[in-house]
Design a protein around this motif. Sequence first.
Motif, PDB file in Angstrom:
ATOM      1  N   ALA A 130       0.838  -1.196   0.000  1.00  0.00           N
ATOM      2  CA  ALA A 130       0.000   0.000   0.000  1.00  0.00           C
ATOM      3  C   ALA A 130       0.875   1.248   0.000  1.00  0.00           C
ATOM      4  N   VAL A 131       0.310   2.351  -0.500  1.00  0.00           N
ATOM      5  CA  VAL A 131       1.056   3.590  -0.650  1.00  0.00           C
ATOM      6  C   VAL A 131       0.271   4.753  -0.061  1.00  0.00           C
ATOM      7  N   ARG A 132       0.996   5.710   0.492  1.00  0.00           N
ATOM      8  CA  ARG A 132       0.403   6.954   0.992  1.00  0.00           C
ATOM      9  C   ARG A 132       1.300   8.114   0.599  1.00  0.00           C
ATOM     10  N   GLU A 235      11.016   9.581  -5.794  1.00  0.00           N
ATOM     11  CA  GLU A 235      12.455   9.627  -5.537  1.00  0.00           C
ATOM     12  C   GLU A 235      12.782   9.208  -4.103  1.00  0.00           C
ATOM     13  N   ARG A 236      12.128   9.854  -3.139  1.00  0.00           N
ATOM     14  CA  ARG A 236      12.407   9.542  -1.728  1.00  0.00           C
ATOM     15  C   ARG A 236      11.218   8.766  -1.153  1.00  0.00           C
ATOM     16  N   VAL A 237      11.493   7.536  -0.745  1.00  0.00           N
ATOM     17  CA  VAL A 237      10.445   6.613  -0.329  1.00  0.00           C
ATOM     18  C   VAL A 237      10.712   6.156   1.104  1.00  0.00           C
ATOM     19  N   GLY A 238       9.683   6.233   1.942  1.00  0.00           N
ATOM     20  CA  GLY A 238       9.762   5.697   3.288  1.00  0.00           C
ATOM     21  C   GLY A 238       9.021   4.373   3.362  1.00  0.00           C
ATOM     22  N   TYR A 239       9.378   3.579   4.358  1.00  0.00           N
ATOM     23  CA  TYR A 239       8.721   2.273   4.530  1.00  0.00           C
ATOM     24  C   TYR A 239       8.312   2.124   5.984  1.00  0.00           C
ATOM     25  N   LEU A 240       7.031   1.831   6.192  1.00  0.00           N
ATOM     26  CA  LEU A 240       6.525   1.570   7.538  1.00  0.00           C
ATOM     27  C   LEU A 240       6.582   0.058   7.731  1.00  0.00           C
ATOM     28  N   ALA A 241       7.615  -0.397   8.435  1.00  0.00           N
ATOM     29  CA  ALA A 241       7.904  -1.827   8.517  1.00  0.00           C
ATOM     30  C   ALA A 241       6.898  -2.575   9.388  1.00  0.00           C
ATOM     31  N   SER A 242       6.538  -1.997  10.518  1.00  0.00           N
ATOM     32  CA  SER A 242       5.555  -2.676  11.382  1.00  0.00           C
ATOM     33  C   SER A 242       5.019  -1.712  12.417  1.00  0.00           C
ATOM     34  N   VAL A 273       6.563   9.525  -0.617  1.00  0.00           N
ATOM     35  CA  VAL A 273       5.510   8.538  -0.392  1.00  0.00           C
ATOM     36  C   VAL A 273       5.977   7.552   0.673  1.00  0.00           C
ATOM     37  N   VAL A 274       5.008   6.943   1.349  1.00  0.00           N
ATOM     38  CA  VAL A 274       5.290   5.889   2.317  1.00  0.00           C
ATOM     39  C   VAL A 274       4.654   4.601   1.801  1.00  0.00           C
ATOM     40  N   LEU A 275       5.397   3.514   1.895  1.00  0.00           N
ATOM     41  CA  LEU A 275       4.905   2.200   1.523  1.00  0.00           C
ATOM     42  C   LEU A 275       4.819   1.311   2.756  1.00  0.00           C
ATOM     43  N   LEU A 276       3.904   0.356   2.721  1.00  0.00           N
ATOM     44  CA  LEU A 276       3.831  -0.666   3.759  1.00  0.00           C
ATOM     45  C   LEU A 276       3.171  -1.908   3.182  1.00  0.00           C
ATOM     46  N   HIS A 277       3.478  -3.057   3.774  1.00  0.00           N
ATOM     47  CA  HIS A 277       2.835  -4.313   3.403  1.00  0.00           C
ATOM     48  C   HIS A 277       1.778  -4.671   4.443  1.00  0.00           C
ATOM     49  N   HIS A 278       0.694  -5.283   3.969  1.00  0.00           N
ATOM     50  CA  HIS A 278      -0.280  -5.838   4.900  1.00  0.00           C
ATOM     51  C   HIS A 278      -0.958  -7.034   4.258  1.00  0.00           C
ATOM     52  N   ALA A 279      -1.436  -7.941   5.099  1.00  0.00           N
ATOM     53  CA  ALA A 279      -2.193  -9.094   4.615  1.00  0.00           C
ATOM     54  C   ALA A 279      -3.598  -8.640   4.268  1.00  0.00           C
ATOM     55  N   LEU A 280      -4.037  -8.961   3.063  1.00  0.00           N
ATOM     56  CA  LEU A 280      -5.345  -8.499   2.611  1.00  0.00           C
ATOM     57  C   LEU A 280      -6.463  -9.061   3.475  1.00  0.00           C
ATOM     58  N   ALA A 281      -6.275 -10.265   4.009  1.00  0.00           N
ATOM     59  CA  ALA A 281      -7.326 -10.907   4.808  1.00  0.00           C
ATOM     60  C   ALA A 281      -7.367 -10.418   6.250  1.00  0.00           C
ATOM     61  N   PRO A 287      -8.689  -2.231   7.018  1.00  0.00           N
ATOM     62  CA  PRO A 287      -9.447  -0.984   7.197  1.00  0.00           C
ATOM     63  C   PRO A 287      -8.653   0.103   7.926  1.00  0.00           C
ATOM     64  N   PHE A 288      -7.775  -0.314   8.837  1.00  0.00           N
ATOM     65  CA  PHE A 288      -6.997   0.668   9.601  1.00  0.00           C
ATOM     66  C   PHE A 288      -6.120   1.506   8.681  1.00  0.00           C
ATOM     67  N   TRP A 289      -5.338   0.836   7.828  1.00  0.00           N
ATOM     68  CA  TRP A 289      -4.394   1.585   7.000  1.00  0.00           C
ATOM     69  C   TRP A 289      -5.106   2.447   5.974  1.00  0.00           C
ATOM     70  N   TYR A 290      -6.210   1.954   5.427  1.00  0.00           N
ATOM     71  CA  TYR A 290      -6.886   2.749   4.409  1.00  0.00           C
ATOM     72  C   TYR A 290      -7.599   3.944   5.025  1.00  0.00           C
ATOM     73  N   ALA A 291      -7.982   3.839   6.302  1.00  0.00           N
ATOM     74  CA  ALA A 291      -8.553   4.992   7.000  1.00  0.00           C
ATOM     75  C   ALA A 291      -7.497   6.054   7.282  1.00  0.00           C
ATOM     76  N   HIS A 292      -6.204   5.669   7.183  1.00  0.00           N
ATOM     77  CA  HIS A 292      -5.123   6.620   7.448  1.00  0.00           C
ATOM     78  C   HIS A 292      -4.414   7.053   6.167  1.00  0.00           C
ATOM     79  N   GLY A 293      -5.114   6.974   5.050  1.00  0.00           N
ATOM     80  CA  GLY A 293      -4.607   7.574   3.824  1.00  0.00           C
ATOM     81  C   GLY A 293      -3.884   6.655   2.873  1.00  0.00           C
ATOM     82  N   TYR A 294      -3.803   5.377   3.173  1.00  0.00           N
ATOM     83  CA  TYR A 294      -3.135   4.436   2.282  1.00  0.00           C
ATOM     84  C   TYR A 294      -4.136   3.873   1.270  1.00  0.00           C
TER      85      TYR A 294
END
Length: 307
Positions: A130-132, A235-242, A273-281, A287-294
């Motif tokens: 996901a991206v924000r 160009e400059r990308v952050g990653y929210l690991a956990s 932009v910030v990227l993060l991985h999440h399990a779709l299931a 819902p949490f991440w998409y409520a925060h702009g991802y």
Amino acid sequence: MDIEAIVTEHTKRLSAADPLLPVPRPWDDSEGTRLTVAEATALATCSRVELASSAALWRPLAEYRLDVRLAGHFPGQALDSLLAAWQRLLEEDTAASDPDTAAVVTRPSRDSTGSAELLRHRFAPARVLAVRPADRLGGGPPAVPGVRIRAAEPGDLETALRLQLELRRYDAQFGLVPRRPGEEEALRAQTRDLLARDAAQPTLWIAEVYGKPLGLLHIQLPPDSDWISGHVAAERVGYLASLNVAEEARSTGVGSALTAHAHQVFDESGVEVVLLHHALANPRSTPFWYAHGYRPLWTSWYRLPAR
């Protein structure tokens, strides 16, 4: 249609579907097996990790991947042909039926082409990148009563380890985070190294609720996040690991406070932009991440085992 024309048409379609998708990288055919049908081409690869490696904490021991380029008026049919050719290739590999393997096809989330064909070949959408985009107008994280966010210190090792193990136990339900022997010792060593780093900007943060440490945030800034930057047109990308909040503190605003703090750090560091991985299931994270702009950028379809 020749391969160059396929790649050109594929690139144009993806650019129209999502402006944050990067231009596809050229393949090195020596890294895998090229599969080509009338209006599509793909590169089939396999990567393996050792059971004792840190990488094995987050993935199957063998991942068979198919990177595709689709063109023509019927790209779904072209993908179906590629999947059939790939299946014939996998049938020649006896190791592909081992339980600790996966076949993975990663597709741009906004390009739904081929979804029905993937389902017919017994793949399921499982993991999302996901991206924000950065919010330069944000006013910083709102105050949450009783919550204090601070940089993690070496004395927080056991707290950070406990919260990470809780997160692993929860995420393991969704089939993408395997439980491994020795995982606690491996996480302890990784966390100790992170806490010992002399970095200008901390990467581990603790959320205290009335003085009790109940939340953990792990972020990566450039250049630590460069490994993921090729997946997005920025160009400059952050990653929210956990991010994890102890069960007793969930639904109290702690997770939102940690997320807002992460976004403030990313914005102040000039991340685009910030990227993060999440399990779709995952019924909590999606819902949490998409409520925060991802929003979804890439969706990985898995079949376990690979064959």
